[in-house]
Motif scaffolding. Structure first.
Motif, PDB file in Angstrom:
ATOM      1  N   PRO A  23       1.392  -1.190  -0.014  1.00 36.60           N
ATOM      2  CA  PRO A  23       0.200  -0.420   0.221  1.00 36.60           C
ATOM      3  C   PRO A  23       1.016   1.490  -0.040  1.00 36.60           C
ATOM      4  N   TYR A  24       1.993   1.336  -0.201  1.00 41.04           N
ATOM      5  CA  TYR A  24       2.663   2.003  -0.624  1.00 41.04           C
ATOM      6  C   TYR A  24       3.395   2.311  -1.522  1.00 41.04           C
ATOM      7  N   VAL A  25       4.485   3.425  -1.552  1.00 37.59           N
ATOM      8  CA  VAL A  25       4.810   4.485  -2.650  1.00 37.59           C
ATOM      9  C   VAL A  25       6.067   4.693  -2.516  1.00 37.59           C
ATOM     10  N   CYS A  26       7.044   4.671  -3.325  1.00 39.46           N
ATOM     11  CA  CYS A  26       8.274   5.210  -3.485  1.00 39.46           C
ATOM     12  C   CYS A  26       8.775   5.942  -4.258  1.00 39.46           C
ATOM     13  N   TYR A  27      10.033   7.287  -4.319  1.00 42.55           N
ATOM     14  CA  TYR A  27       9.752   7.446  -4.858  1.00 42.55           C
ATOM     15  C   TYR A  27      11.394   8.032  -4.999  1.00 42.55           C
ATOM     16  N   THR A  41      -2.301   6.482  -1.140  1.00 34.36           N
ATOM     17  CA  THR A  41      -4.031   8.006  -0.585  1.00 34.36           C
ATOM     18  C   THR A  41      -2.630   8.879  -0.845  1.00 34.36           C
ATOM     19  N   ARG A  42      -1.235   8.513  -1.358  1.00 36.81           N
ATOM     20  CA  ARG A  42      -0.199   9.831  -1.121  1.00 36.81           C
ATOM     21  C   ARG A  42      -0.445  11.085  -0.302  1.00 36.81           C
ATOM     22  N   GLU A  43      -0.486  10.178   1.394  1.00 35.57           N
ATOM     23  CA  GLU A  43      -0.449  10.617   2.359  1.00 35.57           C
ATOM     24  C   GLU A  43       1.231  10.575   3.082  1.00 35.57           C
ATOM     25  N   PRO A  44       1.797  11.633   3.270  1.00 38.16           N
ATOM     26  CA  PRO A  44       3.587  11.222   2.866  1.00 38.16           C
ATOM     27  C   PRO A  44       3.073  10.540   4.549  1.00 38.16           C
ATOM     28  N   VAL A  45       4.953   9.606   4.434  1.00 35.79           N
ATOM     29  CA  VAL A  45       4.461   8.871   5.463  1.00 35.79           C
ATOM     30  C   VAL A  45       6.099   9.131   5.902  1.00 35.79           C
ATOM     31  N   GLY A  46       7.114   9.321   5.626  1.00 38.67           N
ATOM     32  CA  GLY A  46       8.244   9.565   5.444  1.00 38.67           C
ATOM     33  C   GLY A  46       9.874   9.852   4.975  1.00 38.67           C
ATOM     34  N   THR A  47      11.376  10.193   4.938  1.00 35.05           N
ATOM     35  CA  THR A  47      11.631  10.069   3.789  1.00 35.05           C
ATOM     36  C   THR A  47      12.808   9.676   4.490  1.00 35.05           C
ATOM     37  N   ALA A  48      13.293   8.495   4.072  1.00 35.54           N
ATOM     38  CA  ALA A  48      14.248   7.609   4.511  1.00 35.54           C
ATOM     39  C   ALA A  48      15.220   8.149   3.070  1.00 35.54           C
ATOM     40  N   SER A  49      17.089   7.775   3.861  1.00 37.49           N
ATOM     41  CA  SER A  49      18.006   8.557   3.483  1.00 37.49           C
ATOM     42  C   SER A  49      18.471   8.620   2.580  1.00 37.49           C
ATOM     43  N   ILE A  54      14.162   2.370   3.925  1.00 37.26           N
ATOM     44  CA  ILE A  54      12.855   2.489   4.127  1.00 37.26           C
ATOM     45  C   ILE A  54      12.071   1.612   4.961  1.00 37.26           C
ATOM     46  N   GLY A  55      12.604   0.266   5.223  1.00 36.22           N
ATOM     47  CA  GLY A  55      11.464  -0.334   6.503  1.00 36.22           C
ATOM     48  C   GLY A  55      11.862   0.342   7.508  1.00 36.22           C
ATOM     49  N   GLU A  56      12.332   0.814   8.013  1.00 35.78           N
ATOM     50  CA  GLU A  56      12.516   2.351   9.195  1.00 35.78           C
ATOM     51  C   GLU A  56      11.877   2.511   9.230  1.00 35.78           C
ATOM     52  N   VAL A  57      11.504   3.322   8.244  1.00 33.53           N
ATOM     53  CA  VAL A  57      10.509   4.144   7.022  1.00 33.53           C
ATOM     54  C   VAL A  57       9.336   3.822   7.638  1.00 33.53           C
ATOM     55  N   LEU A  58       8.842   2.644   7.104  1.00 33.49           N
ATOM     56  CA  LEU A  58       7.111   1.707   7.075  1.00 33.49           C
ATOM     57  C   LEU A  58       7.175   1.459   8.639  1.00 33.49           C
ATOM     58  N   GLU A  59       8.009   1.434   8.932  1.00 34.92           N
ATOM     59  CA  GLU A  59       7.643   0.372  10.165  1.00 34.92           C
ATOM     60  C   GLU A  59       7.615   1.896  11.346  1.00 34.92           C
ATOM     61  N   ALA A  60       8.208   2.652  10.763  1.00 42.50           N
ATOM     62  CA  ALA A  60       7.911   3.628  12.155  1.00 42.50           C
ATOM     63  C   ALA A  60       5.958   4.800  11.546  1.00 42.50           C
ATOM     64  N   PHE A  61       5.888   4.539  10.973  1.00 47.78           N
ATOM     65  CA  PHE A  61       4.639   5.044  10.292  1.00 47.78           C
ATOM     66  C   PHE A  61       3.362   3.608  11.174  1.00 47.78           C
ATOM     67  N   GLU A  62       4.077   3.162  11.196  1.00 49.71           N
ATOM     68  CA  GLU A  62       2.438   2.266  11.043  1.00 49.71           C
ATOM     69  C   GLU A  62       2.545   1.737  12.391  1.00 49.71           C
ATOM     70  N   GLN A  63       3.891   1.925  13.512  1.00 49.01           N
ATOM     71  CA  GLN A  63       3.608   1.593  14.812  1.00 49.01           C
ATOM     72  C   GLN A  63       2.369   3.130  15.006  1.00 49.01           C
ATOM     73  N   ARG A  64       3.358   3.992  14.109  1.00 53.16           N
ATOM     74  CA  ARG A  64       2.236   5.616  14.750  1.00 53.16           C
ATOM     75  C   ARG A  64       0.632   5.439  13.923  1.00 53.16           C
ATOM     76  N   GLN A  65       0.450   4.538  13.263  1.00 50.58           N
ATOM     77  CA  GLN A  65      -1.302   4.123  12.544  1.00 50.58           C
ATOM     78  C   GLN A  65      -1.371   3.497  13.753  1.00 50.58           C
ATOM     79  N   ALA A  66      -0.880   2.843  14.680  1.00 51.30           N
ATOM     80  CA  ALA A  66      -1.165   1.408  15.579  1.00 51.30           C
ATOM     81  C   ALA A  66      -1.599   2.455  16.417  1.00 51.30           C
ATOM     82  N   ALA A  67      -0.915   3.284  17.062  1.00 55.99           N
ATOM     83  CA  ALA A  67      -0.525   4.658  18.359  1.00 55.99           C
ATOM     84  C   ALA A  67      -1.458   4.937  18.269  1.00 55.99           C
TER      85      ALA A  67
END
Length: 70
Positions: A23-27, A41-49, A54-67
């Motif tokens: 469900p994610y798109v990486c640019y 749905t074009r919601e910003p998740v984050g920026t990986a260095s 990328i995995g860390e960015v997705l994990e942090a986003f999913e933890q925020r969603q769960a919280a």
């Protein structure tokens, strides 16, 4: 925030790539090692260095969603 509508026209040389990860798109931009990540749905998740982050960015986003109970 990246305007994804700017990517609609063809480029002479590919300088950027969109890659779907579930469900994610990486640019990926050839001019920088950073990778911007969005939901489908074009919601910003984050920026990986770099692509390895990328995995860390997705994990942090999913933890925020769960919280938030989403």
């Amino acid at each position: 925030m990246l305007d994804l509508s700017l990517l609609a026209g063809p480029a002479t040389d590919a300088t950027a790539v969109l890659e779907r990860l579930g469900p994610y798109v990486c640019y990926f931009d050839a001019d920088t090692p950073e990778v911007e990540v969005f939901t489908e749905t074009r919601e910003p998740v984050g920026t990986a260095s770099d692509p390895d982050g990328i995995g860390e960015v997705l994990e942090a986003f999913e933890q925020r969603q769960a919280a938030r109970g989403e």
